[in-house]
Scaffold this active site. Structure first.
Site, PDB file in Angstrom:
ATOM      1  N   ASP A 168       0.830  -1.211   0.000  1.00  0.00           N
ATOM      2  CA  ASP A 168       0.000   0.000   0.000  1.00  0.00           C
ATOM      3  C   ASP A 168       0.867   1.264   0.000  1.00  0.00           C
ATOM      4  OD1 ASP A 168      -2.410   1.372  -0.011  1.00  0.00           O
ATOM      5  OD2 ASP A 168      -2.567   1.417   2.173  1.00  0.00           O
ATOM      6  N   GLY A 222      -0.161   5.407  -4.460  1.00  0.00           N
ATOM      7  CA  GLY A 222      -0.809   6.662  -4.841  1.00  0.00           C
ATOM      8  C   GLY A 222      -0.182   7.832  -4.108  1.00  0.00           C
ATOM      9  N   HIS A 253       2.056   3.347  -9.135  1.00  0.00           N
ATOM     10  CA  HIS A 253       1.871   1.905  -9.324  1.00  0.00           C
ATOM     11  C   HIS A 253       3.042   1.315 -10.116  1.00  0.00           C
ATOM     12  CE1 HIS A 253      -1.934   2.178  -7.419  1.00  0.00           C
ATOM     13  NE2 HIS A 253      -2.539   2.838  -8.395  1.00  0.00           N
ATOM     14  N   GLU A 280     -12.387  -4.663  -3.766  1.00  0.00           N
ATOM     15  CA  GLU A 280     -12.952  -3.322  -3.561  1.00  0.00           C
ATOM     16  C   GLU A 280     -12.291  -2.265  -4.442  1.00  0.00           C
ATOM     17  OE1 GLU A 280     -12.043  -5.414  -0.965  1.00  0.00           O
ATOM     18  OE2 GLU A 280     -14.138  -5.993  -0.649  1.00  0.00           O
ATOM     19  N   LEU A 291      10.929 -20.146  -5.129  1.00  0.00           N
ATOM     20  CA  LEU A 291      10.019 -19.231  -4.419  1.00  0.00           C
ATOM     21  C   LEU A 291       8.640 -19.316  -5.067  1.00  0.00           C
ATOM     22  CD1 LEU A 291       9.709 -16.674  -2.418  1.00  0.00           C
ATOM     23  CD2 LEU A 291       9.910 -15.324  -4.503  1.00  0.00           C
ATOM     24  N   ARG A 307      -4.806  -1.783   8.986  1.00  0.00           N
ATOM     25  CA  ARG A 307      -6.006  -2.586   8.766  1.00  0.00           C
ATOM     26  C   ARG A 307      -5.692  -3.677   7.744  1.00  0.00           C
ATOM     27  NH1 ARG A 307      -7.896   2.764   6.991  1.00  0.00           N
ATOM     28  NH2 ARG A 307      -7.382   3.040   4.787  1.00  0.00           N
TER      29      ARG A 307
HETATM   30  C1  IPE Z   1      -5.370  -2.623  -0.063  1.00  0.00           C
HETATM   31  O1  IPE Z   1      -5.075  -1.292  -0.199  1.00  0.00           O
HETATM   32  C2  IPE Z   1      -5.355  -3.305  -1.401  1.00  0.00           C
HETATM   33  C3  IPE Z   1      -4.056  -3.426  -2.047  1.00  0.00           C
HETATM   34  C4  IPE Z   1      -2.904  -3.040  -1.604  1.00  0.00           C
HETATM   35  C5  IPE Z   1      -4.093  -4.074  -3.326  1.00  0.00           C
HETATM   36  P1  IPE Z   1      -6.204  -0.177  -0.332  1.00  0.00           P
HETATM   37  O2  IPE Z   1      -5.495   1.114  -0.503  1.00  0.00           O
HETATM   38  O3  IPE Z   1      -7.189  -0.547  -1.386  1.00  0.00           O
HETATM   39  O4  IPE Z   1      -6.926  -0.253   1.087  1.00  0.00           O
HETATM   40  P2  IPE Z   1      -7.850   0.796   1.819  1.00  0.00           P
HETATM   41  O5  IPE Z   1      -8.899   1.230   0.822  1.00  0.00           O
HETATM   42  O6  IPE Z   1      -7.005   1.935   2.246  1.00  0.00           O
HETATM   43  O7  IPE Z   1      -8.423   0.053   2.988  1.00  0.00           O
HETATM   44  C1  IPE Z   2      -1.745   0.209  -3.265  1.00  0.00           C
HETATM   45  O1  IPE Z   2      -1.475   1.560  -3.327  1.00  0.00           O
HETATM   46  C2  IPE Z   2      -1.944  -0.409  -4.627  1.00  0.00           C
HETATM   47  C3  IPE Z   2      -3.339  -0.727  -4.951  1.00  0.00           C
HETATM   48  C4  IPE Z   2      -4.349  -0.646  -4.141  1.00  0.00           C
HETATM   49  C5  IPE Z   2      -3.579  -1.162  -6.292  1.00  0.00           C
HETATM   50  P1  IPE Z   2      -2.631   2.630  -3.285  1.00  0.00           P
HETATM   51  O2  IPE Z   2      -3.030   2.939  -4.695  1.00  0.00           O
HETATM   52  O3  IPE Z   2      -3.730   2.217  -2.411  1.00  0.00           O
HETATM   53  O4  IPE Z   2      -1.857   3.865  -2.680  1.00  0.00           O
HETATM   54  P2  IPE Z   2      -2.439   4.923  -1.628  1.00  0.00           P
HETATM   55  O5  IPE Z   2      -2.911   4.155  -0.437  1.00  0.00           O
HETATM   56  O6  IPE Z   2      -3.545   5.653  -2.318  1.00  0.00           O
HETATM   57  O7  IPE Z   2      -1.270   5.788  -1.320  1.00  0.00           O
HETATM   58 MG    MG Z   3      -4.106   2.484  -0.444  1.00  0.00          MG
END
Ligand code: IPE
Ligand code: IPE
Ligand code: MG
Length: 246
Positions: free
Chosen positions: A16, A19, A33, A63, A127, A183
């Protein structure tokens, strides 16, 4: 205190923070990404070096379809292109790829790419890399319960475990989430029952080898009791295991 002496066999990661990594640099989210993919490449190599046997990564959740259409499409394209580009290297490095998630709803390009990647690496064993894409822990439990019911089997923990999408590996020892959120976001709801949880503030693109080593060091300092007491654990080092009460 007795602590676990062996490194984690199976590491699961919620990758995570892509973004936010991009926003900090005034770049489009997709650039984050793309950088996240670099980080995954580095993490796979680091896991091989550290003799980790299974790496399970969360790449797209059930989601995540709620995100803007251009981001969703961008993520699909990124995966399809990464598969085409990375599979030869995975093959060379002894990585066996598994796709874990709901194939329905994925484009033909993405699902064919995943199936080809799985087939091409099927004889590798250094792996196991589980890529969880269009995956959710609740989806997995529902599809597993459906399979158990369809076969008319009694509902037992073992029957459900065997029907889950990760039935080919043992449960994760270490569950890492980067990006600072604490979480699960619907990842491995069943399999993480006894995983050691580790939350890193680092955004996924910044999660490097030394960050992985810190997570492993934290894991090594934990006492995994699985419901027992500390005293029992030290006793069981020299005694045969007691049968588990039914
Ligand atoms: C969890 O991250 C899913 C992935 C890393 C693929 P999210 O960014 O979607 O989770 P929330 O929305 O903050 O809970
Ligand atoms: C996790 O990074 C990757 C995916 C959920 C695909 P995010 O895209 O959720 O990045 P943040 O949480 O918005 O920084
Ligand atoms: Mg995220």
């Amino acid at each position: 205190m007795s602590v676990s002496q062996e490194g984690p066999n199976h590491i699961a990661i919620v990758m995570d923070g892509n973004g936010r990594w991009a926003s900090k640099r005034l770049l489009p989210r997709l650039a984050g990404h793309r950088q996240g993919l670099e980080s995954l490449r580095r993490c796979i190599a680091a896991c091989i070096e550290r003799q980790v046997k299974v790496l399970t990564v969360f790449a797209f959740s059930s989601e995540n379809w709620k995100r803007p259409a251009d981001e969703v499409l961008g993520l699909m394209d990124l995966l399809a292109n990464a598969l085409a580009k990375e599979v030869p290297q995975l093959l060379k490095d002894g990585v066996r790829l598994y796709f874990v998630g709901d194939r329905q709803g994925l484009s033909k390009k993405v699902s064919d790419g995943l199936a080809q990647g799985e087939a091409a690496t099927a004889h590798n064993s250094r792996l196991v890399l589980n890529v969880c894409f269009n995956y959710g822990g609740r989806w997995d439990m529902v599809q597993a319960a459906g399979k158990v019911a369809a076969f008319g089997k009694p509902i037992t923990e073992q029957a459900i475990t065997d029907a889950l999408a990760l039935a080919h590996v043992s449960d994760p020892d270490l569950f890492i989430r980067t990006g600072g959120e604490m979480r699960l976001s619907n990842f491995l709801l069943w399999q993480a029952a006894y995983s050691e949880l580790y939350f890193s503030k680092k955004l996924w693109p910044d999660f490097d080898e030394s960050a992985l080593d810190q997570a492993i060091a934290a894991f090594l300092s934990r006492e995994r009791r699985f419901g027992m007491t500390s005293a029992q654990l030290s006793e069981s080092e020299d005694r045969p295991k007691l049968p588990r009460p039914k």
